[in-house]
Design an enzyme around this catalytic site. Structure first.
Site, PDB file in Angstrom:
ATOM      1  CB  CYS A 243      -0.864   0.071   1.254  1.00  0.00           C
ATOM      2  SG  CYS A 243      -1.931  -1.341   1.492  1.00  0.00           S
TER       3      CYS A 243
ATOM      4  N   GLY B 239       0.476   0.203  -5.133  1.00  0.00           N
ATOM      5  CA  GLY B 239      -0.780  -0.551  -5.081  1.00  0.00           C
ATOM      6  C   GLY B 239      -1.674  -0.157  -6.230  1.00  0.00           C
TER       7      GLY B 239
ATOM      8  CG  ASN C 188       2.567   1.017   3.676  1.00  0.00           C
ATOM      9  OD1 ASN C 188       3.639   1.569   3.514  1.00  0.00           O
ATOM     10  ND2 ASN C 188       2.349  -0.201   3.220  1.00  0.00           N
ATOM     11  N   GLY C 189       1.144  -1.459   5.792  1.00  0.00           N
ATOM     12  CA  GLY C 189       1.796  -2.406   6.690  1.00  0.00           C
ATOM     13  C   GLY C 189       0.883  -3.582   6.962  1.00  0.00           C
TER      14      GLY C 189
ATOM     15  CE1 TYR D 158       9.718  -5.030  -8.311  1.00  0.00           C
ATOM     16  CE2 TYR D 158       8.347  -4.889  -6.358  1.00  0.00           C
ATOM     17  CZ  TYR D 158       8.468  -5.049  -7.716  1.00  0.00           C
ATOM     18  OH  TYR D 158       7.347  -5.212  -8.490  1.00  0.00           O
TER      19      TYR D 158
ATOM     20  CB  CYS E  18       7.261  -9.823   3.695  1.00  0.00           C
ATOM     21  SG  CYS E  18       7.072  -8.277   4.610  1.00  0.00           S
TER      22      CYS E  18
ATOM     23  CB  CYS F 271      13.424  -5.599   8.442  1.00  0.00           C
ATOM     24  SG  CYS F 271      12.648  -7.222   8.273  1.00  0.00           S
TER      25      CYS F 271
ATOM     26  CB  CYS G 144      12.130 -11.558   2.845  1.00  0.00           C
ATOM     27  SG  CYS G 144      12.760  -9.940   2.471  1.00  0.00           S
TER      28      CYS G 144
HETATM   29  P1  AMP Z   1      10.049 -14.453 -10.743  1.00  0.00           P
HETATM   30  O1  AMP Z   1      11.186 -14.823 -11.667  1.00  0.00           O
HETATM   31  O2  AMP Z   1       8.755 -15.040 -11.238  1.00  0.00           O
HETATM   32  O3  AMP Z   1      10.330 -14.766  -9.338  1.00  0.00           O
HETATM   33  O4  AMP Z   1       9.845 -12.885 -10.854  1.00  0.00           O
HETATM   34  C1  AMP Z   1      10.889 -12.013 -10.604  1.00  0.00           C
HETATM   35  C2  AMP Z   1      10.410 -10.599 -10.836  1.00  0.00           C
HETATM   36  O5  AMP Z   1       9.379 -10.266  -9.873  1.00  0.00           O
HETATM   37  C3  AMP Z   1      11.521  -9.588 -10.669  1.00  0.00           C
HETATM   38  O6  AMP Z   1      11.594  -8.802 -11.841  1.00  0.00           O
HETATM   39  C4  AMP Z   1      11.086  -8.726  -9.492  1.00  0.00           C
HETATM   40  O7  AMP Z   1      11.347  -7.369  -9.739  1.00  0.00           O
HETATM   41  C5  AMP Z   1       9.605  -8.951  -9.384  1.00  0.00           C
HETATM   42  N1  AMP Z   1       9.150  -8.864  -7.986  1.00  0.00           N
HETATM   43  C6  AMP Z   1       9.843  -9.138  -6.880  1.00  0.00           C
HETATM   44  N2  AMP Z   1       9.109  -8.936  -5.764  1.00  0.00           N
HETATM   45  C7  AMP Z   1       7.906  -8.514  -6.174  1.00  0.00           C
HETATM   46  C8  AMP Z   1       6.704  -8.116  -5.494  1.00  0.00           C
HETATM   47  N3  AMP Z   1       6.625  -8.116  -4.173  1.00  0.00           N
HETATM   48  N4  AMP Z   1       5.646  -7.754  -6.266  1.00  0.00           N
HETATM   49  C9  AMP Z   1       5.737  -7.781  -7.610  1.00  0.00           C
HETATM   50  N5  AMP Z   1       6.849  -8.121  -8.292  1.00  0.00           N
HETATM   51  C10 AMP Z   1       7.923  -8.488  -7.599  1.00  0.00           C
HETATM   52 FE1  SF4 Z   2       9.265  -7.731   4.838  1.00  0.00          FE
HETATM   53 FE2  SF4 Z   2      11.654  -8.433   3.830  1.00  0.00          FE
HETATM   54 FE3  SF4 Z   2      10.959  -5.889   4.119  1.00  0.00          FE
HETATM   55 FE4  SF4 Z   2      11.498  -7.343   6.273  1.00  0.00          FE
HETATM   56  S1  SF4 Z   2      12.937  -6.801   4.616  1.00  0.00           S
HETATM   57  S2  SF4 Z   2       9.807  -5.915   6.035  1.00  0.00           S
HETATM   58  S3  SF4 Z   2      10.651  -9.322   5.651  1.00  0.00           S
HETATM   59  S4  SF4 Z   2      10.011  -7.370   2.744  1.00  0.00           S
END
Ligand code: AMP
Ligand code: SF4
Length: 478
Positions: free
Chosen positions: A17, A43, A117-118, A262, A402, A453, A456
């Site tokens: 979010c 989002g 958000n959270g 990311y 997460c 953190c 993950c």
């Molecule tokens: P995959 O190979 O299917 O695991 O997809 C990898 C892609 O998913 C990478 O380009 C990441 O940037 C993207 N990605 C990673 N985390 C997320 C997320 N939480 N939501 C959407 N896309 C993500």
């Molecule tokens: Fe969630 Fe990973 Fe971010 Fe920690 S670092 S808050 S487990 S996404």
């Protein structure tokens, strides 16, 4: 046995979010709309806004994108010089309009709206307790728990009731509340999710106060970033001015490192640090840790771009934008046939053949979750003529889900939780695969004081106790 990954009834477990709030500007709803527009990446499923004209709270919540929801007609239904907004994305559980935010309630403290958000890690226990006491829930969102706690608080003022509620909730929360005459915001004691604060010049009055998940929202409306709401802090912007207080002692800081990897936009300052700078450093350190002879550095757009720039700068290998992203892919499309392989990825990305033909390519992306998209992209690059494809990932392997508000699938779907790097390399069909180390990620986000953190990547959660409590609460053993 309750598995918190599988059985969590709250869709917030898989939710991402963005929040925005503004106090003290005659154009508040229009500015909140622009703020949400800049936070759209956080989002894309639903969005909403609540504004106050000083006597009454007006609210709009709809499924869809910010620009489609807030038409001039809709914005005309939102009067007032204070407003809050929310963008939401959820991939599990109930994704219906009733979970869209801001959520609102009318209680003895007046009307209150909230955007969150959270993810609350003790929401199940609190909801069970509230339901046993007669509370009736309208949504499956854990955010509604907060409103019920506020409504039933014995404190007489809204700020007092909020303090009361904040002391009962656990997990990750950056919250913005709207009352008839004020905005109150708060952040959890660990500071998992960001919440930036700023000023905006307002005609003929003192500067307006703004809050946003990311500073890119301030840039769009011309607001000045003045710092973050501190972990464990509550800030009230009202007719008497701005007051800041600690509603609790801050816990060990645990800022989400994945925001820098990311989730946040690179043009934002998050946790007081430039996301673009972190990502470039991730790329540079990745090049130092995992060099390979190649002819071109190719980013996976857009997630791998900033790290690829760093990798190219460090390695001296030319940066090449050989994958082109179609930015206008809608969320709804009909896949014509399962037989058309890789259709989804081809909608989003197209290779530039002459930039890849005969080349040894280093493909840079931010992360691998399930590995399926990465495999499609590696295949795409190879079928466009690349001689070698080396995949470099600008964070460590994602081995754990997460619980604090980022959408990750359950552990068994995370490829790195069940496969070695060599096995993942084979799965994605890369000539080589390497990830950034946790030490280099820490260095990239300049975390010399261990304030972030990394759960993950490590499986060690800053609030593990609460997660165990969720499991106990569900199984009834205590
Ligand atoms: P995959 O190979 O299917 O695991 O997809 C990898 C892609 O998913 C990478 O380009 C990441 O940037 C993207 N990605 C990673 N985390 C997320 C997320 N939480 N939501 C959407 N896309 C993500
Ligand atoms: Fe969630 Fe990973 Fe971010 Fe920690 S670092 S808050 S487990 S996404």
């Amino acid at each position: 046995m309750f598995d918190p990954e599988e059985d969590m009834p709250f869709d917030k477990l898989r939710e991402e979010c963005g929040v925005f709030a503004l106090y003290g500007h005659p154009e508040a709803p229009n500015l909140v709309y622009l703020g949400l527009y800049a936070l759209q990446h956080r989002g894309q499923e639903s969005a909403g806004m609540a504004s106050s004209d000083g006597r009454k709270i007006h609210s709009v919540r709809k499924m869809g994108h910010v620009a489609d929801i807030f038409t001039p007609d809709v914005l005309n239904q939102l009067p007032g010089d204070l407003a809050i907004g929310h963008t939401r994305y959820s991939t599990a559980g109930d994704t219906s309009l009733r979970n869209a935010q801001p959520l609102s309630v009318a209680c003895s403290k007046g009307q209150v709206a909230v955007a969150h958000n959270g993810n609350l890690t003790n929401a199940i226990e609190l909801r069970q307790m509230l339901e046993q006491d007669g509370s009736i829930f309208q949504s499956t969102s854990d955010t509604e728990v907060i409103l019920h706690l506020v409504a039933r608080s014995r404190e007489r003022t809204l700020a007092g009731a909020l303090r009361d509620a904040l002391l009962q909730i656990e997990g990750a929360f950056s919250l913005v509340f709207l009352a008839e005459d004020r905005i109150i915001v708060a952040r959890d004691p660990h500071g998992f999710r960001p919440l930036a604060m700023g000023h905006l010049a307002a005609p003929g009055r003192r500067p307006a106060t703004v809050f946003a998940s990311e500073t890119c929202a301030f840039d769009l409306i011309g607001a000045t970033y003045i710092g973050d709401v501190a972990p464990g802090e509550m800030v009230i912007a009202g007719p008497e001015g701005v007051t800041r207080e600690r509603y609790t002692m801050p816990g060990a800081p645990a800022h989400c490192s994945f925001e820098h990897v990311y989730f946040s936009r690179p043009d934002s300052i998050v946790f007081g640090k430039s996301v673009a700078k972190s990502r470039e450093l991730m790329g540079r350190l990745l090049a130092r840790e995992h060099p390979v002879d190649a002819d071109a550095i190719v980013p996976v757009p857009d997630s791998g771009v900033a790290a690829a720039v760093g990798y190219a700068a460090e390695s001296g290998i030319p940066y090449s934008q050989a994958l082109i992203r179609n930015h206008y892919v809608g969320r709804t499309f009909i896949e014509p046939s399962q037989a058309i392989r890789d259709f989804g990825v081809k909608l989003k990305l197209n290779p530039v053949r002459h930039m890849l033909e005969g080349k040894r390519v280093i493909l840079v992306d931010d992360s691998i979750v399930r590995g399926t998209t990465s495999r499609k992209i590696v295949r795409m690059v190879r079928s466009a003529g690349a001689r070698e494809v080396h995949l470099r990932i600008s964070c460590p392997p994602t081995i754990s889900p997460c619980y604090y508000g980022v959408d990750t699938p359950s552990r068994h779907e995370l490829i790195a939780a069940t496969h070695t790097i060599k096995q993942i390399e084979e799965f994605v069909e890369a000539d080589s695969l390497a990830y950034l180390s946790i030490e280099s990620l820490r260095a990239s986000v300049q975390d010399s004081q261990h304030h972030f953190c990394y759960a993950c990547y490590t499986g060690t959660y800053p609030t593990l106790v609460q997660i165990e409590e969720i499991a106990l609460a569900k199984t009834g053993c205590c």
